[in-house]
Design a protein around this motif. Structure first.
Motif, PDB file in Angstrom:
ATOM      1  N   ILE A   6       0.874  -1.171   0.000  1.00 20.91           N
ATOM      2  CA  ILE A   6       0.000   0.000   0.000  1.00 20.91           C
ATOM      3  C   ILE A   6       0.913   1.223   0.000  1.00 20.91           C
ATOM      4  O   ILE A   6       1.597   1.488   0.990  1.00 20.91           O
ATOM      5  CB  ILE A   6      -0.946   0.022   1.220  1.00 20.91           C
ATOM      6  N   ASP A   7       0.924   1.928  -1.108  1.00 20.78           N
ATOM      7  CA  ASP A   7       1.795   3.098  -1.256  1.00 20.78           C
ATOM      8  C   ASP A   7       1.082   4.336  -0.720  1.00 20.78           C
ATOM      9  O   ASP A   7      -0.119   4.309  -0.409  1.00 20.78           O
ATOM     10  CB  ASP A   7       2.160   3.288  -2.730  1.00 20.78           C
ATOM     11  N   GLN A   8       1.827   5.418  -0.606  1.00 14.65           N
ATOM     12  CA  GLN A   8       1.269   6.712  -0.208  1.00 14.65           C
ATOM     13  C   GLN A   8       1.669   7.740  -1.253  1.00 14.65           C
ATOM     14  O   GLN A   8       2.856   8.059  -1.404  1.00 14.65           O
ATOM     15  CB  GLN A   8       1.787   7.101   1.183  1.00 14.65           C
ATOM     16  N   VAL A   9       0.666   8.183  -2.003  1.00 14.99           N
ATOM     17  CA  VAL A   9       0.891   9.070  -3.144  1.00 14.99           C
ATOM     18  C   VAL A   9      -0.078  10.243  -3.061  1.00 14.99           C
ATOM     19  O   VAL A   9      -1.292  10.042  -2.936  1.00 14.99           O
ATOM     20  CB  VAL A   9       0.693   8.317  -4.484  1.00 14.99           C
ATOM     21  N   ASN A  10       0.463  11.454  -3.121  1.00 18.55           N
ATOM     22  CA  ASN A  10      -0.366  12.670  -3.062  1.00 18.55           C
ATOM     23  C   ASN A  10      -1.290  12.662  -1.836  1.00 18.55           C
ATOM     24  O   ASN A  10      -2.484  12.935  -1.932  1.00 18.55           O
ATOM     25  CB  ASN A  10      -1.185  12.832  -4.346  1.00 18.55           C
ATOM     26  N   LYS A  11      -0.728  12.284  -0.705  1.00 17.49           N
ATOM     27  CA  LYS A  11      -1.458  12.256   0.567  1.00 17.49           C
ATOM     28  C   LYS A  11      -2.681  11.343   0.502  1.00 17.49           C
ATOM     29  O   LYS A  11      -3.758  11.663   0.995  1.00 17.49           O
ATOM     30  CB  LYS A  11      -1.892  13.670   0.981  1.00 17.49           C
ATOM     31  N   ALA A  12      -2.498  10.187  -0.113  1.00 20.59           N
ATOM     32  CA  ALA A  12      -3.569   9.183  -0.191  1.00 20.59           C
ATOM     33  C   ALA A  12      -2.945   7.797  -0.207  1.00 20.59           C
ATOM     34  O   ALA A  12      -1.822   7.603  -0.703  1.00 20.59           O
ATOM     35  CB  ALA A  12      -4.417   9.397  -1.438  1.00 20.59           C
ATOM     36  N   PHE A  13      -3.674   6.824   0.347  1.00 19.81           N
ATOM     37  CA  PHE A  13      -3.232   5.437   0.285  1.00 19.81           C
ATOM     38  C   PHE A  13      -3.586   4.863  -1.088  1.00 19.81           C
ATOM     39  O   PHE A  13      -4.696   5.043  -1.579  1.00 19.81           O
ATOM     40  CB  PHE A  13      -3.898   4.614   1.384  1.00 19.81           C
ATOM     41  N   VAL A  14      -2.626   4.158  -1.686  1.00 15.02           N
ATOM     42  CA  VAL A  14      -2.824   3.568  -3.012  1.00 15.02           C
ATOM     43  C   VAL A  14      -2.362   2.106  -2.963  1.00 15.02           C
ATOM     44  O   VAL A  14      -1.171   1.828  -2.811  1.00 15.02           O
ATOM     45  CB  VAL A  14      -2.026   4.338  -4.082  1.00 15.02           C
ATOM     46  N   PRO A  15      -3.332   1.148  -3.032  1.00 17.69           N
ATOM     47  CA  PRO A  15      -4.773   1.370  -3.151  1.00 17.69           C
ATOM     48  C   PRO A  15      -5.376   1.769  -1.814  1.00 17.69           C
ATOM     49  O   PRO A  15      -4.813   1.486  -0.760  1.00 17.69           O
ATOM     50  CB  PRO A  15      -5.294   0.017  -3.608  1.00 17.69           C
ATOM     51  N   GLU A  16      -6.549   2.382  -1.891  1.00 13.24           N
ATOM     52  CA  GLU A  16      -7.247   2.777  -0.678  1.00 13.24           C
ATOM     53  C   GLU A  16      -7.895   1.587   0.004  1.00 13.24           C
ATOM     54  O   GLU A  16      -8.140   1.604   1.210  1.00 13.24           O
ATOM     55  CB  GLU A  16      -8.312   3.824  -1.024  1.00 13.24           C
ATOM     56  N   PHE A  17      -8.137   0.534  -0.770  1.00 12.57           N
ATOM     57  CA  PHE A  17      -8.845  -0.644  -0.277  1.00 12.57           C
ATOM     58  C   PHE A  17      -8.133  -1.894  -0.787  1.00 12.57           C
ATOM     59  O   PHE A  17      -7.821  -1.997  -1.981  1.00 12.57           O
ATOM     60  CB  PHE A  17     -10.294  -0.583  -0.762  1.00 12.57           C
ATOM     61  N   LEU A  18      -7.844  -2.829   0.118  1.00 14.05           N
ATOM     62  CA  LEU A  18      -7.091  -4.023  -0.248  1.00 14.05           C
ATOM     63  C   LEU A  18      -7.638  -5.233   0.496  1.00 14.05           C
ATOM     64  O   LEU A  18      -7.938  -5.158   1.693  1.00 14.05           O
ATOM     65  CB  LEU A  18      -5.604  -3.828   0.095  1.00 14.05           C
ATOM     66  N   VAL A  19      -7.768  -6.360  -0.218  1.00  7.97           N
ATOM     67  CA  VAL A  19      -8.176  -7.627   0.382  1.00  7.97           C
ATOM     68  C   VAL A  19      -6.965  -8.547   0.443  1.00  7.97           C
ATOM     69  O   VAL A  19      -6.300  -8.780  -0.580  1.00  7.97           O
ATOM     70  CB  VAL A  19      -9.305  -8.298  -0.419  1.00  7.97           C
TER      71      VAL A  19
END
Length: 270
Positions: free
Chosen positions: A112-125
């Motif tokens: 889960i990366d952090q790009v432009n002050k957001a988690f990427v992806p925001e949702f993960l299974v």
């Protein structure tokens, strides 16, 4: 003892099934397809181009593969339609078949990366026992943490990437945030079963259910549900119910509330 002619016929009949299982249904059986390809020299499979010496050499492995595929085929595929309380198709819902016996598990590393002050992806299974690495691709530092029951952890203020991945041994829903940037929020669904799926843009999902069960328990969760964000609802179905399309409804928030802090995500539903 089987003659070479009978073995040729058996192999020709089984090869399409192996190929289907490995590519379309159960990717971990790719080794079965590789075994099949080793035993003939051309892409077109006929009785003439099967290398019988190779077939005889690998016959024990082929018989074992047949046994594996028999186990895989002893499952029923079920289709589900997920919609919200307005009867609209609901994408992004997680549906899981609960297991009664422990499953063999191997750990997988996710990111889960952090790009432009957001988690990427925001949702993960992921599945219980997996690990997640939280690199920071922003040119500012982040402080990732969670106080969810399924996993409480903290990665103090850092740039680039943390020292080690975070393990998630317990099933459940984990909400993650940044202690510096309150608008950042992410969701991790930690599944206890391999039989888990996420509904597509039409609200549809497909799962496999072992045959012979009298009843099946299904868990459903959605990041925008109106109930507690960590609550996973369960529904029970009989084998007769599984013969038709199963419809499940999730009550979602009509308008996502404004959130000033990570904690507001919890207080808004209490």
């Amino acid at each position: 003892m089987l003659s070479k002619q009978k073995l040729r016929g058996m192999y020709i009949n089984l090869y399409p099934f192996f190929e289907y299982v490995s590519q379309s249904y159960c990717p971990q059986f790719y080794c079965v397809e590789c075994l099949c390809r080793v035993m003939h020299n051309r892409s077109t499979l006929t009785k003439k181009n099967i290398n019988m010496d190779r077939l005889m050499k690998h016959l024990p492995a082929l018989v074992m593969a047949v046994g594996f595929c028999t186990v895989v085929s002893a499952e029923t595929m079920i289709d589900m339609q997920i919609h919200n309380h307005l009867q609209q198709p609901l994408p992004g819902a997680v549906i899981e078949i609960e297991v009664t016996e422990p499953e063999a598990r191997s750990s997988t590393l996710h990111i889960i990366d952090q790009v432009n002050k957001a988690f990427v992806p925001e949702f993960l299974v992921i599945k219980a026992g997996d690990e997640i690495d939280f690199p920071n691709s922003d040119n500012i530092r982040h402080h990732v943490y969670s106080f969810s029951e399924a996993k409480t952890f903290e990665l103090r203020l850092y740039a680039d990437r943390p020292e080690r991945p975070v393990d998630f041994p317990n099933p459940g829903v984990v909400l993650i945030g940044c202690n510096i940037h309150d608008s950042m929020i992410g969701y991790i669904y930690v599944a206890n079963s391999r039989n888990v799926a996420v509904s597509d843009e039409t609200g549809r999902a497909r799962l496999s259910v072992p045959e012979g069960l009298e009843a099946v328990t299904v868990t459903i969760w959605h990041p925008e549900q109106s109930s507690s964000p960590e609550l996973r609802r369960t529904e029970k179905f009989t084998q007769d119910d599984l013969t038709a399309l199963i419809s499940l409804s999730v009550e979602t928030l009509d308008v996502l509330p404004a959130r000033d802090t990570f904690g507001d995500k919890f207080s808004s539903v209490q």
